[in-house]
Structure formats: structure tokens, C-alpha cells
Design an enzyme around this catalytic site. Structure first.
Site, PDB file in Angstrom:
ATOM      1  N   ARG A 163      34.510  23.184  40.310  1.00 53.58           N
ATOM      2  CA  ARG A 163      32.835  22.696  40.922  1.00 53.58           C
ATOM      3  C   ARG A 163      32.175  23.955  40.898  1.00 53.58           C
ATOM      4  O   ARG A 163      30.759  23.996  41.674  1.00 53.58           O
ATOM      5  CB  ARG A 163      32.950  21.445  42.155  1.00 53.58           C
ATOM      6  CG  ARG A 163      33.732  20.635  42.426  1.00 53.58           C
ATOM      7  CD  ARG A 163      33.636  19.547  43.490  1.00 53.58           C
ATOM      8  NE  ARG A 163      34.439  18.672  43.850  1.00 53.58           N
ATOM      9  CZ  ARG A 163      35.460  18.669  44.386  1.00 53.58           C
ATOM     10  NH1 ARG A 163      36.002  20.134  44.673  1.00 53.58           N
ATOM     11  NH2 ARG A 163      36.153  17.405  44.199  1.00 53.58           N
TER      12      ARG A 163
ATOM     13  N   LYS B 265      20.242  28.226  31.999  1.00 52.75           N
ATOM     14  CA  LYS B 265      20.318  26.892  31.284  1.00 52.75           C
ATOM     15  C   LYS B 265      21.789  26.778  30.421  1.00 52.75           C
ATOM     16  O   LYS B 265      21.789  27.840  30.033  1.00 52.75           O
ATOM     17  CB  LYS B 265      18.956  26.145  29.976  1.00 52.75           C
ATOM     18  CG  LYS B 265      18.139  26.175  30.138  1.00 52.75           C
ATOM     19  CD  LYS B 265      17.249  25.324  29.254  1.00 52.75           C
ATOM     20  CE  LYS B 265      15.413  24.804  29.699  1.00 52.75           C
ATOM     21  NZ  LYS B 265      15.056  24.665  28.415  1.00 52.75           N
TER      22      LYS B 265
ATOM     23  N   GLU C 181      11.793  34.592  18.569  1.00 54.33           N
ATOM     24  CA  GLU C 181      11.623  34.312  20.426  1.00 54.33           C
ATOM     25  C   GLU C 181      10.955  35.402  20.286  1.00 54.33           C
ATOM     26  O   GLU C 181      10.071  35.372  21.409  1.00 54.33           O
ATOM     27  CB  GLU C 181      13.502  34.513  20.973  1.00 54.33           C
ATOM     28  CG  GLU C 181      13.900  33.093  19.570  1.00 54.33           C
ATOM     29  CD  GLU C 181      13.645  31.606  19.881  1.00 54.33           C
ATOM     30  OE1 GLU C 181      12.985  31.358  20.657  1.00 54.33           O
ATOM     31  OE2 GLU C 181      14.270  31.160  19.823  1.00 54.33           O
TER      32      GLU C 181
ATOM     33  N   LYS D 173      10.525  36.032  30.875  1.00 56.11           N
ATOM     34  CA  LYS D 173      11.254  34.685  31.765  1.00 56.11           C
ATOM     35  C   LYS D 173      11.930  34.709  32.352  1.00 56.11           C
ATOM     36  O   LYS D 173      11.751  33.573  33.151  1.00 56.11           O
ATOM     37  CB  LYS D 173      12.187  34.965  30.201  1.00 56.11           C
ATOM     38  CG  LYS D 173      13.379  34.021  30.737  1.00 56.11           C
ATOM     39  CD  LYS D 173      14.343  33.031  28.686  1.00 56.11           C
ATOM     40  CE  LYS D 173      14.307  31.654  30.657  1.00 56.11           C
ATOM     41  NZ  LYS D 173      15.889  31.113  28.584  1.00 56.11           N
TER      42      LYS D 173
ATOM     43  N   GLU E 110      12.355  23.532  34.765  1.00 57.67           N
ATOM     44  CA  GLU E 110      11.251  23.034  33.531  1.00 57.67           C
ATOM     45  C   GLU E 110      10.591  21.549  33.733  1.00 57.67           C
ATOM     46  O   GLU E 110      10.993  20.816  33.617  1.00 57.67           O
ATOM     47  CB  GLU E 110      12.416  22.865  32.777  1.00 57.67           C
ATOM     48  CG  GLU E 110      11.164  22.521  31.202  1.00 57.67           C
ATOM     49  CD  GLU E 110      12.259  23.031  29.532  1.00 57.67           C
ATOM     50  OE1 GLU E 110      12.619  23.547  29.518  1.00 57.67           O
ATOM     51  OE2 GLU E 110      11.671  21.998  28.822  1.00 57.67           O
TER      52      GLU E 110
ATOM     53  N   ARG F 181       8.145  26.185  32.502  1.00 60.68           N
ATOM     54  CA  ARG F 181       8.941  26.593  31.242  1.00 60.68           C
ATOM     55  C   ARG F 181       9.134  25.829  30.273  1.00 60.68           C
ATOM     56  O   ARG F 181       9.352  26.694  29.174  1.00 60.68           O
ATOM     57  CB  ARG F 181       9.846  26.293  32.598  1.00 60.68           C
ATOM     58  CG  ARG F 181      11.570  27.269  31.543  1.00 60.68           C
ATOM     59  CD  ARG F 181      12.696  26.929  32.475  1.00 60.68           C
ATOM     60  NE  ARG F 181      13.829  27.352  31.605  1.00 60.68           N
ATOM     61  CZ  ARG F 181      15.128  27.788  31.832  1.00 60.68           C
ATOM     62  NH1 ARG F 181      15.761  27.544  33.479  1.00 60.68           N
ATOM     63  NH2 ARG F 181      16.232  28.319  30.924  1.00 60.68           N
TER      64      ARG F 181
HETATM   65  N1  LIG Z   1      20.346  28.225  27.469  1.00 58.12           N
HETATM   66  C1  LIG Z   1      18.916  29.103  27.054  1.00 58.12           C
HETATM   67  O1  LIG Z   1      18.001  29.192  27.619  1.00 58.12           O
HETATM   68  C2  LIG Z   1      19.482  28.918  25.546  1.00 58.12           C
HETATM   69  C3  LIG Z   1      17.494  29.439  24.719  1.00 58.12           C
HETATM   70  C4  LIG Z   1      18.054  29.513  23.433  1.00 58.12           C
HETATM   71  C5  LIG Z   1      18.737  29.288  22.897  1.00 58.12           C
HETATM   72  N2  LIG Z   1      20.141  29.104  23.169  1.00 58.12           N
HETATM   73  C6  LIG Z   1      20.995  28.361  22.419  1.00 58.12           C
HETATM   74  O2  LIG Z   1      21.744  29.637  21.976  1.00 58.12           O
HETATM   75  C7  LIG Z   1      22.107  29.293  21.094  1.00 58.12           C
HETATM   76  C8  LIG Z   1      22.323  30.082  19.633  1.00 58.12           C
HETATM   77  O3  LIG Z   1      22.209  31.669  20.097  1.00 58.12           O
HETATM   78  P1  LIG Z   1      22.445  32.688  19.493  1.00 58.12           P
HETATM   79  O4  LIG Z   1      21.241  32.526  18.068  1.00 58.12           O
HETATM   80  O5  LIG Z   1      22.775  33.513  19.451  1.00 58.12           O
HETATM   81  O6  LIG Z   1      23.875  32.577  18.009  1.00 58.12           O
HETATM   82  P2  LIG Z   1      25.454  32.539  18.060  1.00 58.12           P
HETATM   83  O7  LIG Z   1      25.355  32.452  19.339  1.00 58.12           O
HETATM   84  O8  LIG Z   1      26.075  31.288  16.986  1.00 58.12           O
HETATM   85  O9  LIG Z   1      25.391  33.860  17.311  1.00 58.12           O
HETATM   86  C9  LIG Z   1      25.480  33.796  15.976  1.00 58.12           C
HETATM   87  C10 LIG Z   1      26.433  34.628  15.321  1.00 58.12           C
HETATM   88  O10 LIG Z   1      26.022  36.349  15.681  1.00 58.12           O
HETATM   89  C11 LIG Z   1      27.719  36.701  15.914  1.00 58.12           C
HETATM   90  N3  LIG Z   1      27.506  37.528  16.585  1.00 58.12           N
HETATM   91  C12 LIG Z   1      27.202  37.728  17.878  1.00 58.12           C
HETATM   92  N4  LIG Z   1      26.988  38.787  19.124  1.00 58.12           N
HETATM   93  C13 LIG Z   1      26.755  39.735  17.904  1.00 58.12           C
HETATM   94  C14 LIG Z   1      27.219  41.414  17.567  1.00 58.12           C
HETATM   95  N5  LIG Z   1      26.642  41.992  18.601  1.00 58.12           N
HETATM   96  N6  LIG Z   1      27.750  41.339  16.468  1.00 58.12           N
HETATM   97  C15 LIG Z   1      27.388  40.605  14.884  1.00 58.12           C
HETATM   98  N7  LIG Z   1      27.893  39.505  15.582  1.00 58.12           N
HETATM   99  C16 LIG Z   1      27.317  39.291  16.548  1.00 58.12           C
HETATM  100  C17 LIG Z   1      28.532  35.568  16.549  1.00 58.12           C
HETATM  101  O11 LIG Z   1      29.228  35.387  16.532  1.00 58.12           O
HETATM  102  C18 LIG Z   1      27.629  34.022  15.352  1.00 58.12           C
HETATM  103  O12 LIG Z   1      28.647  34.104  14.323  1.00 58.12           O
HETATM  104  C19 LIG Z   1      22.232  27.453  21.196  1.00 58.12           C
HETATM  105  O13 LIG Z   1      23.231  26.764  20.895  1.00 58.12           O
HETATM  106  C20 LIG Z   1      21.158  27.286  21.439  1.00 58.12           C
HETATM  107  O14 LIG Z   1      20.407  26.106  21.596  1.00 58.12           O
HETATM  108  C21 LIG Z   1      20.125  28.687  24.646  1.00 58.12           C
END
Ligand SMILES: NC(=O)c1ccc[n+]([C@@H]2O[C@H](COP(=O)([O-])OP(=O)(O)OC[C@H]3O[C@@H](n4cnc5c(N)ncnc54)[C@H](O)[C@@H]3O)[C@@H](O)[C@H]2O)c1
Length: 360
Positions: free
Chosen positions: A121, A143, A185, A227, A237, A241
């Protein structure tokens, strides 16, 4: 270490920044009221690079560390991976005093965050974002969740971390493509919330592309402050947001039409921001030349600007399937020039399509 506060009353927390901050994660965790057991959730790639320093710092601060690897990739942001985490937490006998450290990009952060929100929980968790996208966006704001086969992020919770620890040094190992996705972003924050940040990005494009530490720290600090401000005003949101969805209406349409394979999310958002800028200008928001500046910045940071070719009906259908569609239209985020925004309902899809040059 520098920090920013996310002000959410009893759920407030600090975002720490710097280069080499991973070394300080143990001391930072020790300053929070946490139990002694830490489960570090990561993936094989990020773990091979950064688990050891995190483990060392936590052990030196007196924590017992358990490593949980999840498979790498958006396709594993699902219930199976969540179960894998629960199974390990149970096997290791971790109780309510344990906490999770999410070490990785947005995928690790979202899944590990939801595991923390739901295991027993709710147990505490700490975000250690290692992609630019995660450092400027997903690690802040609470999120958490996983995808369902019927759609992205359909299962989840708003669940705030106890701390976010940003180490810009981790960005040195990120692939170029993932790094540029993070920059998309960053541009978004400048266009809709902060004209000064936009100006800075324009004048420091080369240094940013070279991943200059000082430049990155400035940009990450600005984005996290923005943010934090948005989340403090609208955690769940219900209004403001949604500004962070700028560029996402067309971005999601592009991702879905191309089957989530051709464009990465940040690339699709870059294309989407260019369309949003054109639509905003057509609505009369902003001043002459501002759309050109936005397009030029997106290009100069190595991101795509052109919509892939699909028929108008295909775009219309993809736009209507977006989560932001409410009865009677699309909740669209417009930029009012550079540094300001407006969210309004758009019912005339053909206006959107025509302005973006879709369907002739
Ligand atoms: N929670 C939120 O508010 C929010 C906001 C925007 C996006 N998201 C989510 O985030 C996700 C995308 O995240 P992302 O773009 O970080 O992608 P990801 O987590 O898939 O990372 C991208 C790639 O980079 C690699 N990686 C990570 N850090 C590294 C480093 N320091 N050196 C080398 N490789 C590295 C990972 O292993 C992966 O292969 C999506 O699922 C999206 O829905 C969430």
C-alpha cells in the site's frame, strides 16, 4: 549541493542537482526518515554504468542494497515487469520500512514509482533520473505507472518521490538520439513557460549539443523549477499541468500513425510543437517571426520538424483517439508567442489539419 523544492505541503521534496551527485545519494537518503533496506530498480544498461557508485554510496551510509533489474525499453513498461518487481521485493522480504531507488530513464522511473506506490500500500521512493527527459520532466511530479495493451500509461497513480537526485554527469553516456529527445522537452518549457529559457537555448545551441556541463545544469535547473511550479499548483492535472502536453497532440498522432517505431517520443513532440506553433500563429497568438524562431530552434537542436505523410482522414482519426480528447473537441495547448500559453477546446479539426498543410 544545489536544490529546488517541489512545494506540496506534507509531500514536499527536494530536487538536488550537480555533476557527480550520485556519490552523495547515501548521505542524502540518510537525511530522510527511511528504513535500512533499499531496493535499487534499474535496467542492465544503466545498471552496468551506475549501479556500483549508487550501491557504494548507499552502503557507506549504512543501507542494505538489493538490486532489481527490469528489461530495457518502453515495451517492457507493463504489468509483467511490475510483477517482476513485486516478486523480488517479496522474495527479499522487504517490509514497509524499505524504499525504492529508481535508477534510470523515464521507463524505470514510471514503473519503479508505481511499484513503490502500490507495494504494501505504498513505500517510499527516490528518483535518480539518468536521461535528459527524466531529469527535466518525468522524475518530477509524481506521475507513475505502466502501459496497457490498449494504451500508454493507462494504469498508474500520482505518487510523489521523497527526493530527486539529478546527476548531469550521467548524461555523458546517453545516446545522441535519446539526448536530443530530452532537448525536445526542454524546448517545450521555453516555448510555453519561459521566454528567457528560450533565448538561452537559441544562443547556446552548440554548447548544448556538446553537452556542456554548465549549460546543462542551467537548463535542467530552469526546467525543474518550472515543472515544480506547475506541479505545486496542479498536482493532479486538473488544469494548468496540461500545459506540459504542448506539442503532444500532433506528437501522439505521429507516434501512433507510424506505429511507435519510426519516431521516438521526443522527436514526435518536436514535430508536434512545430505544428502547434503554426496553429497558434494562425489563431493570431504571438508576434510575427516567433513561429520561425521556434522552428529554427527545433532544427538547430537536431530534431525533426516535418509531419510524416498520411492522409487527412488518418490524421483526423489519430487526433481523435488521443487521451486529451473530451466530448466536443480536443483540449489544445497553444503558445502565445514565446514564453506564454493558452489551453482551449478546438472543435474544428479541419482547421488544425489545413493549417499544418495536411490534405492539401
Ligand atoms: N512520469 C512522467 O511525468 C513522465 C513524463 C514524460 C515521460 N514519461 C515516460 O518516460 C518514458 C520515456 O523515458 P526516457 O525518454 O527516459 O526513456 P527510457 O527510460 O526508455 O530511456 C531511454 C534509453 O536510454 C537508456 N539510458 C538511460 N540512462 C542512460 C544513461 N545515463 N546512459 C546511457 N543510456 C541510458 C535506457 O536504458 C534506454 O535504453 C516513457 O515511458 C514516458 O511515458 C513520464
Amino acid at each position: 549541493m544545489e536544490s529546488i523544492t517541489v512545494g506540496l505541503a506534507e509531500r514536499s521534496y527536494q530536487i538536488f542537482f550537480g555533476a557527480g551527485t550520485l556519490e552523495g545519494i547515501g548521505i542524502a537518503c540518510a537525511s530522510l526518515s527511511l528504513g535500512k533496506q533499499a531496493a535499487v530498480v534499474t535496467n542492465p544498461l544503466v545498471g552496468s554504468l551506475y549501479f556500483q557508485p549508487v550501491q557504494r554510496a548507499l552502503v557507506e551510509a549504512g543501507f542494505q542494497v538489493h538490486r532489481i533489474d527490469i528489461p530495457d525499453g518502453e515495451e517492457y513498461k507493463n504489468l509483467d515487469t511490475l510483477k517482476l518487481i513485486y516478486d523480488r521485493l517479496i522474495e527479499e522480504g522487504l517490509d514497509r520500512g524499505a524504499f525504492i531507488v529508481a535508477l534510470g530513464g523515464g521507463v524505470v522511473g514510471d514503473v519503479a514509482g508505481y511499484a513503490a506506490a502500490s507495494y504494501l500500500r505504498g513505500i517510499s521512493f527516490v528518483q535518480v533520473p539518468t536521461t535528459l527527459l527524466a531529469q527535466v520532466d518525468s522524475s518530477v511530479g509524481g506521475k507513475t505507472g505502466v502501459n496497457h495493451e490498449k494504451g500508454k500509461n493507462l494504469i498508474g497513480a500520482f505518487y510523489q518521490p521523497l527526493m530527486v537526485m539529478v546527476d548531469v554527469a550521467t548524461l555523458s553516456t546517453l545516446s545522441d538520439r535519446e539526448y536530443l529527445c530530452g532537448l525536445a522537452e526542454v524546448i517545450k518549457y521555453g516555448v510555453v513557460l519561459d521566454r528567457q529559457l528560450f533565448d538561452f537555448l537559441e544562443s547556446h545551441a552548440e554548447r548544448l549539443l556538446a553537452r556542456d556541463t554548465e549549460c546543462l545544469l542551467k537548463v535542467i535547473r530552469s526546467c525543474c523549477s518550472l515543472k515544480a511550479g506547475v506541479v505545486a499548483q496542479d498536482e493532479r492535472e486538473t488544469g494548468l499541468r496540461a500545459v506540459l502536453n504542448y506539442g503532444h497532440t500532433f506528437g501522439h498522432a505521429v507516434e501512433s500513425l507510424t506505429g511507435y517505431g519510426r519516431f521516438k517520443h521526443g522527436e514526435a513532440v518536436a514535430i508536434g510543437m512545430v505544428q502547434a506553433a503554426k496553429i497558434s500563429e494562425a489563431m493570431g497568438y504571438g508576434q510575427r517571426g516567433e513561429t520561425e524562431r521556434i522552428v529554427a530552434l527545433v532544427k538547430s537542436l537536431g530534431l525533426p520538424t516535418e509531419l510524416p505523410e498520411f492522409r487527412a482522414e488518418e490524421y483526423a482519426e489519430a487526433l481523435m483517439h488521443d487521451k486529451k480528447v473530451k466530448s466536443g473537441g480536443i483540449n489544445f495547448v497553444f503558445n502565445k508567442g514565446i514564453g506564454d500559453f493558452l489551453i482551449a477546446r478546438v472543435t474544428d479539426l479541419s482547421f488544425l489539419l489545413k493549417t499544418c498543410g495536411i490534405g492539401g
